[in-house]
Design a protein around this motif. Structure first.
Motif, short mmCIF file in Angstrom:
data_model
loop_
_atom_site.label_atom_id
_atom_site.label_comp_id
_atom_site.label_asym_id
_atom_site.label_seq_id
_atom_site.Cartn_x
_atom_site.Cartn_y
_atom_site.Cartn_z
N ASP A 24 36.05 33.53 4.14
CA ASP A 24 36.67 32.30 3.65
C ASP A 24 35.99 31.89 2.35
O ASP A 24 34.77 31.90 2.23
CB ASP A 24 36.52 31.20 4.70
N TYR A 25 36.81 31.50 1.36
CA TYR A 25 36.26 31.22 0.03
C TYR A 25 35.28 30.05 0.02
O TYR A 25 34.43 29.95 -0.88
CB TYR A 25 37.38 30.97 -0.98
N LYS A 26 35.35 29.18 1.02
CA LYS A 26 34.43 28.05 1.08
C LYS A 26 33.17 28.35 1.90
O LYS A 26 32.24 27.55 1.92
CB LYS A 26 35.12 26.82 1.68
N LYS A 27 33.13 29.52 2.56
CA LYS A 27 31.99 29.85 3.41
C LYS A 27 31.26 31.10 2.93
O LYS A 27 30.54 31.74 3.70
CB LYS A 27 32.47 30.05 4.86
N ARG A 28 31.44 31.45 1.67
CA ARG A 28 30.86 32.69 1.16
C ARG A 28 29.33 32.67 1.19
O ARG A 28 28.69 33.61 1.67
CB ARG A 28 31.35 32.91 -0.28
N ARG A 29 28.73 31.60 0.71
CA ARG A 29 27.26 31.53 0.63
C ARG A 29 26.63 31.47 2.02
O ARG A 29 25.66 32.18 2.30
CB ARG A 29 26.86 30.31 -0.18
N PHE A 30 27.19 30.66 2.91
CA PHE A 30 26.61 30.51 4.24
C PHE A 30 26.75 31.80 5.05
O PHE A 30 25.84 32.19 5.79
CB PHE A 30 27.30 29.35 4.98
N THR A 31 27.89 32.48 4.88
CA THR A 31 28.09 33.74 5.61
C THR A 31 27.11 34.81 5.16
O THR A 31 26.56 35.55 5.98
CB THR A 31 29.53 34.23 5.41
N LYS A 32 26.88 34.88 3.85
CA LYS A 32 25.90 35.85 3.35
C LYS A 32 24.50 35.55 3.88
O LYS A 32 23.73 36.46 4.20
CB LYS A 32 25.90 35.85 1.82
N HIS A 33 24.17 34.26 4.01
CA HIS A 33 22.88 33.87 4.60
C HIS A 33 22.76 34.35 6.04
O HIS A 33 21.73 34.91 6.44
CB HIS A 33 22.73 32.36 4.52
N LEU A 34 23.81 34.15 6.85
CA LEU A 34 23.78 34.57 8.26
C LEU A 34 23.60 36.08 8.38
O LEU A 34 22.82 36.56 9.20
CB LEU A 34 25.06 34.14 8.96
N SER B 148 27.08 46.27 13.41
CA SER B 148 27.20 45.36 14.56
C SER B 148 27.05 43.90 14.13
O SER B 148 27.78 43.02 14.61
CB SER B 148 26.14 45.71 15.61
N VAL B 149 26.13 43.64 13.22
CA VAL B 149 25.96 42.27 12.72
C VAL B 149 27.20 41.82 11.95
O VAL B 149 27.66 40.68 12.08
CB VAL B 149 24.70 42.16 11.84
N ALA B 150 27.76 42.73 11.15
CA ALA B 150 28.95 42.39 10.38
C ALA B 150 30.14 42.08 11.31
O ALA B 150 30.87 41.11 11.10
CB ALA B 150 29.30 43.54 9.43
N GLN B 151 30.31 42.88 12.33
CA GLN B 151 31.41 42.64 13.27
C GLN B 151 31.23 41.32 14.02
O GLN B 151 32.21 40.62 14.31
CB GLN B 151 31.51 43.80 14.26
N LYS B 152 30.01 40.98 14.33
CA LYS B 152 29.74 39.75 15.06
C LYS B 152 30.11 38.51 14.24
O LYS B 152 30.74 37.58 14.75
CB LYS B 152 28.25 39.70 15.44
N HIS B 153 29.73 38.48 12.97
CA HIS B 153 29.91 37.27 12.16
C HIS B 153 31.21 37.26 11.36
O HIS B 153 31.60 36.19 10.87
CB HIS B 153 28.72 37.12 11.20
N LEU B 154 31.87 38.41 11.21
CA LEU B 154 33.04 38.47 10.33
C LEU B 154 34.35 38.69 11.07
O LEU B 154 35.41 38.70 10.44
CB LEU B 154 32.85 39.60 9.31
N ASN C 32 22.31 38.27 6.16
CA ASN C 32 20.97 38.71 5.74
C ASN C 32 19.91 38.31 6.75
O ASN C 32 18.99 39.09 7.02
CB ASN C 32 20.64 38.09 4.37
N GLU C 33 20.02 37.11 7.30
CA GLU C 33 19.01 36.65 8.24
C GLU C 33 18.98 37.50 9.50
O GLU C 33 17.91 37.96 9.94
CB GLU C 33 19.29 35.19 8.60
N GLU C 34 20.14 37.77 10.09
CA GLU C 34 20.14 38.53 11.34
C GLU C 34 19.84 40.00 11.11
O GLU C 34 19.16 40.64 11.94
CB GLU C 34 21.50 38.38 12.05
N ILE C 35 20.32 40.58 10.01
CA ILE C 35 19.99 41.98 9.73
C ILE C 35 18.48 42.13 9.53
O ILE C 35 17.86 43.10 10.01
CB ILE C 35 20.76 42.47 8.48
N GLY C 36 17.86 41.18 8.85
CA GLY C 36 16.41 41.22 8.67
C GLY C 36 15.66 41.16 9.99
O GLY C 36 14.69 41.89 10.20
#
Length: 323
Positions: free
Chosen positions: A270-280, A217-223, A282-286
């Motif tokens: 998106d290749y320019k948003k890889r780091r920020f997306t991974k942060h989002l 659900s988190v993945a579908q929301k942000h991706l 991990n943060e919400e799944i946690g």
């Protein structure tokens, strides 16, 4: 009045005499005369190109338009120089042979890198290996291309002592010759997305279905936005290249390990948003896992001591006292 007329006539005579002497000298050395005229044409062409570039740089307000116009004028200058060289020397077989001989003599070991760099600039331009604004990796250096000239590619470096896809602050100039010496990794050409993933360790005994629901659900929301945009882009890639269709939706793979259940989430971004997306993600799944109140727990490495061997300590001091 007569003196003024005599002075003017004297100057005219001196100029005419100088011109005649130059013509006589050139008549004695026709080869040097031809080369001198050729060099004058080349210097004139590049002087005009330099002047036009400066005028465009001052008068064009838009950054992108100014950059493209200057590169266009530079290419036109090279084209005119080549055209003048061909038309100038092709009129005389003798002079043309001399020019070829001089050109061959000039190609030495010290000039090979320079010539290869100039050839690389034409290759980059016509084949469109990369362009300003692309993110590439070449010769072990990764960064965003900010300029391409006739010899160097200029990049804003990414990585090195900085983690993930962040600028290091260093501007790197790289010879265009490297496009012939190894692979060029382009993050944005044709398909401006990359696949990324991360692992999530879940403790044994956790509610597996609840854990899967949280991650999906988190993945579908942000991706979802990246998935929609990448579908049409990937169709163009399939039409252009010999490649099979790929799954761009997020996928979750589960692996049983000795210590935990490993969740592997793979997704497109998106290749320019890889780091920020991974942060989002991990943060919400946690946060979602904490809200389960112990139904889902994250695992960590643990060590189990099976047996402690018996250690006999022999005190030499007490033994000596007894003796």
């Amino acid at each position: 009045m007569y003196y003024l007329w005599f002075t003017v006539r004297s100057r005219e005579f001196n100029i005419q005499t100088l011109i005649e002497e130059i013509n006589n000298w050139f008549a004695q050395y026709p080869i040097l005369a031809s080369l001198a005229k050729y060099l004058v044409w080349i210097v004139l062409i590049f002087s005009i190109v330099t002047w036009v570039r400066r005028v465009l740089k001052r008068r064009l307000p838009d950054n992108s338009l100014r950059y493209k116009s200057q590169k266009g004028i530079e290419i036109i200058g090279y084209f005119l120089a080549i055209l003048v060289s061909i038309t100038y020397f092709s009129g005389s077989i003798k002079d043309f042979g001399l020019a070829i001989g001089l050109l061959t003599a000039g190609i030495t070991i010290t000039l090979q890198e320079l010539i290869l760099s100039i050839a690389g600039s034409f290759y980059i331009f016509f084949v469109r290996v990369y362009k300003p604004g692309d993110r590439i990796e070449i010769n072990g250096i990764k960064g965003d291309v900010i300029d391409i000239d006739s010899i160097y590619t200029t990049m804003m470096e990414i990585g090195q002592w900085i983690s993930s896809d962040n600028y290091s602050g260093r501007i790197v100039k790289l010879s265009n010759a490297f496009v012939f010496k190894g692979p060029v990794y382009n993050y944005s050409k044709d398909f401006p997305f990359v696949w990324d993933e991360f692992n999530l360790p879940i403790r044994y005994g956790s509610d597996m279905e609840l854990a899967k629901d949280i991650v999906i659900s988190v993945a579908q929301k942000h991706l979802s936005e990246f998935v929609r945009a990448s579908v049409s882009e990937w169709k163009h890639v399939v039409e252009k290249y010999y490649i099979e269709n790929a799954q761009v939706e997020p996928t979750l793979a589960i692996t049983m390990t000795d210590n935990w259940i490993q969740f592997n989430l793979r997704y497109i971004v998106d290749y320019k948003k890889r780091r920020f997306t991974k942060h989002l993600l991990n943060e919400e799944i946690g946060k979602r896992i904490q809200q389960t109140k112990g139904k889902v727990l994250l695992a960590s490495a643990t060590f189990e001591i099976v047996n402690i061997p018996t250690v006999n300590i022999h005190d030499k001091t007490s033994t000596n006292k007894k003796n």
